[in-house]
Design a protein around this motif. Structure first.
Motif, short mmCIF file in Angstrom:
data_model
loop_
_atom_site.label_atom_id
_atom_site.label_comp_id
_atom_site.label_asym_id
_atom_site.label_seq_id
_atom_site.Cartn_x
_atom_site.Cartn_y
_atom_site.Cartn_z
N SER A 165 36.02 36.94 37.39
CA SER A 165 35.85 38.09 36.49
C SER A 165 35.79 37.68 35.02
CB SER A 165 36.97 39.10 36.71
OG SER A 165 36.75 39.83 37.90
N ILE B 1 45.36 41.81 40.27
CA ILE B 1 44.69 42.76 39.38
C ILE B 1 45.45 42.73 38.06
CG2 ILE B 1 43.96 45.16 39.08
CD1 ILE B 1 42.88 43.96 41.69
N THR C 28 45.50 44.05 34.16
CA THR C 28 44.84 45.02 33.28
C THR C 28 44.17 44.31 32.10
OG1 THR C 28 46.79 45.48 31.91
CG2 THR C 28 46.53 46.81 33.89
N GLU D 55 40.83 43.35 33.15
CA GLU D 55 40.01 44.56 33.33
C GLU D 55 39.47 45.06 31.99
OE1 GLU D 55 43.10 46.62 35.76
OE2 GLU D 55 41.48 46.87 37.21
N TYR D 56 40.34 45.10 30.99
CA TYR D 56 39.89 45.56 29.66
C TYR D 56 38.92 44.55 29.03
CZ TYR D 56 43.65 49.06 29.71
OH TYR D 56 44.48 50.12 30.01
N ILE E 228 36.17 51.11 35.24
CA ILE E 228 37.24 50.11 35.30
C ILE E 228 38.48 50.62 34.55
CG2 ILE E 228 37.95 47.80 34.53
CD1 ILE E 228 35.08 46.86 35.13
N CYS E 229 38.26 51.17 33.36
CA CYS E 229 39.40 51.69 32.58
C CYS E 229 40.05 52.88 33.31
CB CYS E 229 38.95 52.14 31.19
SG CYS E 229 38.39 50.78 30.15
N VAL F 92 42.51 51.75 35.82
CA VAL F 92 43.84 51.48 35.26
C VAL F 92 44.59 52.79 35.08
CG1 VAL F 92 45.13 50.40 33.39
CG2 VAL F 92 42.89 49.48 34.02
N TRP G 237 30.91 43.32 38.44
CA TRP G 237 31.10 44.71 38.88
C TRP G 237 30.87 44.82 40.39
CZ3 TRP G 237 32.85 49.43 38.08
CH2 TRP G 237 32.25 50.54 38.70
N GLY H 170 40.77 48.46 41.45
CA GLY H 170 41.12 47.35 40.58
C GLY H 170 40.04 46.28 40.57
N LEU H 171 40.10 45.46 39.54
CA LEU H 171 39.16 44.35 39.38
C LEU H 171 39.87 43.07 39.80
CD1 LEU H 171 36.30 43.55 38.19
CD2 LEU H 171 37.56 42.96 36.11
N TRP I 272 34.94 44.46 41.54
CA TRP I 272 35.63 45.74 41.30
C TRP I 272 35.66 46.56 42.58
CZ3 TRP I 272 34.97 51.16 41.10
CH2 TRP I 272 36.06 51.84 40.52
#
Ligand code: CA
Ligand code: CA
Ligand code: CA
Length: 1017
Positions: free
Chosen positions: A754, A835, A837, A840-841, A859-860, A863, A785, A813-814, A789
């Motif tokens: 990722s 996962i 965060t 992810e961000y 994605i956000c 979270v 993605w 979650g990613l 994800w």
């Protein structure tokens, strides 16, 4: 649905059908357990970008909420969902909450210190006191960091209450945002048709010596003081002469656990076995610290078994009970309790360590009473056992000398101040005593001292006010604390003498501090066109600054853990992700660069930046330090930061070039990194950070007139790009070249990582443009993605369980890394199934720059869905420990949505909104001021407005994006009503405007730009 929404929905539909086609084309040998089709409904997609309302939580949802409401780096105080205060970690103790299921669990933060507010209603000759907590009636939490907001109403009660709780939070004003204080605005509103007489009662326990009370010879001291028209409850503690035990009597040993069985103790459950353990049990880490040969050790059969072991009754005939304790640190689950009348009056746990250490209880208050000791194992998970030995009654405590009293970490003062003069203590006592149905023990005493082991809460009440129907009245209180004895001190120490002076400062400056905090809230949340849920999520992580994760030391140095109490040293690779502090409080990040990365942690001989301020190399952290240095320069008002630090920044970049080895732009050697392992061989995780760092290095070198170094950086950069595209691009995403025979562990090879374009995301944040060709960058992000994800991580994590759980089956979650096209590496990169965060961000922010806005928002939203308060505290994104710093990557999503670019020293500011560009508004922060940016776009005109709301702003050039089909434009610029001459250049939809002179916007200054397409050739 607005026009923009339509386009985005269409975009995701296209993207989804595209991914389905791709799957059909290259069917993987094993089924990839992350679906390419995310199956997001059009309604879900539409809701992602809707403006929406402020979230309001109630009922069960209130349980998990713990919003940090103290100042930056002043400890950790929570506002709980029902408006009561919780956690109370303001006493310089850092408590690691564990990770995975230990901290990713549903729980209510505890409240070890008594405090609160209540409405006092005079009803005929009765006084009704109703405390502001979950029993009030209907309670709603609607807080958005930094301002907590709780509303209370109850059927048949004529007063509704709204309480705001916050510590001053003013971007770019770090000092006034780092006050050890919380402001409360308690507003009473009369909702009845009759006049009501009401006031507010506030109380606070004296918690000075919070941890050490049982171990010191001291008294607590509480006073109620009127000063400057205000009333303060002032809590302190004072040392008393050491009790000299001339001839201590022999100890009474209640148990030494040396026998073959437990004697007259009663064991229940299987975990205690037939008798005391003889040291370490099978599969247990070494147990030490016990006396003799035997001890209680409930690891018999592992952590799973449970039970209790209870002593016979005994008389408390000495002042102290001493014992040795080790094992699990779970309150009520792995503990030893002192029972009097069957009730646990003292308790202690281990510290998640097998070693037994002395602990003691001061039981002077219970002398002569009959008691029992109970040893409890009610836990089967990690550290689900307890070790105990040598329980004694004694005249002296077993603990050694804690050091000078006034140097204890929890020595200091605690104040509750009311902004007006309260009624007399005597009248307050009358209210407390006349209240029926409220059994709370409160005192109102002008001056009182009492044993330090006593718990005592002092109260004060406002003068009752007459409230006409529908009228309201606000009562302002300030809670302040002053605990200076942190080993490194606090920045606040030097500004204040005690908690009373903090409270007085806050009240003296209340209108400015509260006003600017509210102005920020207004600018960020209310005036923005961005989705309200997204603003909540992206700003909630900033509260990490006001938790135990962060310290702002007396020396002025900002320092941090990774998560609360875990992993020290402002870790360069974890903080690589955290954009928020640099944009909101650049002063803090500058101090971390100057005092750590290019200070204590810098090796001047080699250029190594120790990744925990030590002498240890992390490849991603080293490259990230260059990017951070450039960011700190961009966020500075002038060039002094760069001038001062350039020799060391350059040297640090040369260290990375040395790792590259041959200036070909690929780092091939062993690369320790944020996954706590080493990558072997070239990869774009470290590689993209390296190339971005070379780009940033070239920019800085040019500003420093070091042309040869700039050219060298560029040569290496060009070579690195070519070789990466040649060797690491697999047609869908970027892979790693590694010899798995030589390095079978911790690599990702053909996996889809990722973070593979981390440096590219950074480059966009710093307006450095593309590292790799845009088409391949976009393709790689689409692959992240598609492959990583998961709308539900369940199926993937069932097949491949993570080392630590930060998301549960059923939740989106990613994933850190997957292997969609090659066999799964079961010893691959560490944390591959987790996962985070922060990642992810990071990925979402980068997606926004690549116009993958819907995917970024999904994605956000993932979270946000995981951190719904029915499940978890929405303000506490965890990783290794609570309030994990990496989560502050959220700010990168925010700046990306505005297409924000800024160069403080050059006075350059630009925006290119990536979402609703036809009507966009969002807060922005610069070097010395912040405000609101707005853009509107119609068929033949685009308007930009930069409205400065705080501080000042230097401007010399601007940049905006206009529709691609506008080939030439006319531009006008006005500062307030004054026309400003400018020159503009338009290229591929990017408009750059050079102002004829440098402007200085001051507070409330507004710059307006009008852009019109020119018709004709
Ligand atoms: Ca023993
Ligand atoms: Ca157990
Ligand atoms: Ca090389």
């Amino acid at each position: 649905m607005n026009k923009q929404g339509m386009i985005q929905v269409a975009g995701i539909m296209i993207a989804l059908s595209w991914t389905s086609v791709a799957v059909a084309q290259d069917t993987p040998k094993e089924k990839h357990l992350v679906p390419a089709d995310k199956n997001l409904s059009p309604e879900y997609v539409q809701r992602l970008s809707e403006r929406g309302q402020r979230a309001v939580y109630t009922g069960e949802e209130l349980e998990t909420i713990g919003m940090p409401v103290g100042g930056i780096a002043t400890g950790q105080l929570y506002l709980r969902g029902d408006g009561t205060l919780g956690l109370w970690q303001i006493f310089n103790k850092h408590i690691f909450s564990g990770y995975g299921r230990d901290n990713y669990r549903t729980y209510r933060p505890d409240s070890p210190v008594d405090s609160g507010f209540a409405v006092v209603l005079e009803s005929g000759d009765k006084t009704i006191v109703r405390p502001l907590n979950k029993d009030f009636g209907r309670v709603e939490f609607a807080g958005e960091y930094p301002i907590g907001l709780v509303r209370y109403k109850a059927e048949g009660f004529p007063i509704e209450v709204e309480m705001e709780a916050f510590s001053p939070f003013i971007p770019l004003d770090a000092k006034n945002s780092a006050l050890p204080a919380t402001i409360f605005h308690v507003t009473l509103k009369n909702t009845s048709d009759q006049v009501q007489r009401a006031s507010v009662l506030g109380w606070l326990e004296n918690a000075v010596c919070f941890d050490s009370a049982k171990a010191v010879q001291a008294v607590r001291h509480s006073r109620i003081v009127n000063d400057k028209g205000r009333t303060l409850i002032v809590h302190t503690a004072e040392e008393t002469p050491k009790e000299q035990v001339q001839a201590p009597r022999p100890k009474i040993v209640l148990a030494d656990f040396e026998g073959d069985n437990y004697g007259d103790w009663t064991a229940a459950g299987e975990t205690f076995g037939k008798g005391p353990a003889r040291g370490t049990l099978p599969n247990q880490q070494a147990v030490s610290g016990f006396l003799g040969k035997g001890l209680v050790n409930t690891f018999l059969g592992g952590d799973r078994p449970q039970g209790t072991l209870t002593s016979p009754a005994f008389e408390i005939s000495r002042k102290y009970i001493n014992f040795l304790i080790g094992g699990g640190s779970h309150a009520d689950q792995t503990c030893i309790n002192l029972l009097i009348d069957g009730k646990a009056v003292r308790t202690a746990t281990g510290k998640d360590n097998e070693k037994l250490e002395w602990h003691f209880w001061n039981v002077e208050n219970s002398r002569g009473k009959t008691a029992r000791i109970e040893i409890v194992d009610r836990r089967s998970g990690g550290w689900g056992h307890i070790n105990v030995d040598q329980i004694e009654l004694a005249d002296e405590s077993s603990e050694g000398n804690l050091g000078p009293f006034d140097k204890l970490p929890d020595y200091g003062s605690l104040v509750l101040a009311f902004a007006e003069e309260a009624i007399s203590a005597k009248n307050t006592r009358e209210i407390i005593e006349s209240t029926s149905g409220w059994s709370k023990q409160l005192h109102a005493t002008l001056d009182v001292t009492y044993p330090v082991t006593d718990r005592r809460s002092e109260a004060m009440a406002a003068k009752a006010v007459k409230l006409a129907p529908r009228a309201s009245r606000t009562f302002t209180f300030v809670l302040a604390w002053f605990f200076p004895n942190h080993p490194q001190g606090h920045e606040y120490d030097s500004r204040f003498a005690d908690a009373a002076s903090v409270a007085q400062y806050v009240l003296d400056n209340h209108d400015r501090l509260a006003g600017d905090t509210k102005k920020w809230h207004q600018t960020f949340y209310e005036d923005s066109t961005l989705p309200r849920w997204l603003l909540f999520r992206l700003h909630s992580t900033v509260s990490t600054l006001a938790t135990g994760t962060c310290q702002w030391r007396r020396s002025g140095r900002f320092w941090a853990w990774e998560g609360v109490g875990c992993c020290e040293g402002t870790c360069t690779h974890v903080w690589n992700y955290a954009h928020a502090p640099a944009r909101l409080f650049p002063e803090l990040e500058r101090s971390a660069r100057e005092m750590q990365d290019f200070g204590e942690g810098f090796d001047p001989n080699s250029g190594l930046v120790g990744f925990r301020s030590n002498r240890t190399y992390a490849a991603d952290g080293q490259c990230g330090t260059i990017l951070k240095a450039y960011r700190e320069h961009l966020c500075a008002p002038d060039g002094s930061f760069l001038r001062h630090n350039w020799p060391r920044i350059k040297k640090a970049l040369e260290f990375s070039i040395k790792q590259d080895g041959n200036d070909d732009g690929l780092i091939e050697n062993s690369q320790h990194n944020t996954y706590d392992i080493n990558f072997e061989g070239p990869n774009t995780f470290v590689g993209s950070l390296y190339l971005a760092a070379l780009n940033a290095g070239a920019e800085m070198a040019r500003e420093m007139d070091d042309e040869p170094f700039a050219e060298r950086c560029e040569r290496i950069f060009e070579s690195g790009v070519d070789l990466t595209m040649d060797r690491l691009w697999d047609g869908e995403y970027f892979i790693q070249i590694v010899d798995l025979k030589k390095h079978p562990k911790d690599q990702y090879e053909k996996g889809c990582l990722s973070d593979q374009l981390f440096g590219q995301g950074w480059a966009h944040q710093l307006a450095l443009g593309y590292i790799y060709p845009p088409e391949q960058v976009k393709q790689a992000l689409r692959s992240v993605w598609k492959y990583n994800w998961a709308p539900d991580i369940g199926p993937y994590n069932e097949a491949h369980p993570p080392e630590r759980w930060f998301a549960l089956p059923g939740e989106p979650g990613l994933l850190t890394c997957t292997w969609p096209k090659s066999p799964y590496l079961k010893e691959g990169v560490r944390y591959r199934e987790e996962i985070w965060t922060g990642i992810e961000y990071q990925v979402a922010g980068h997606m926004v720059w690549e116009d993958m806005v819907t995917e970024a928002l999904a994605i956000c939203r993932g979270v946000e869905d995981r951190y719904q308060p029915a499940k978890h505290n929405p303000f506490n994104e965890i990783e290794c420990g609570d309030h994990y710093a990496r989560g502050m990557a959220s700010w990168g999503v925010y700046t990306a949505l505005a297409g924000f670019e800024y160069h403080g020293p050059n006075g350059h500011l630009g925006f290119a909104p990536r979402i609703t560009p036809d009507k966009f508004q969002a807060a922005f922060t610069a070097a010395e001021g912040w405000g609101s940016f707005a853009q509107t776009r119609a068929a033949n005109v685009q308007r930009e407005q930069i409205d400065l709301r705080w501080g000042r702003l230097k401007l010399k050039s601007l940049a905006f994006s206009v529709p691609q089909n506008w080939k030439a434009v006319e531009t006008t610029v006005h500062l307030d009503d004054t026309s400003i001459e400018s020159n503009s250049v338009l290229r591929d939809g990017r408009l750059e405007i050079e102002l004829s002179r440098e402007l200085r916007l001051s507070k409330d200054g507004t710059l307006e730009i009008e852009i019109r397409p020119k018709s004709g050739p």
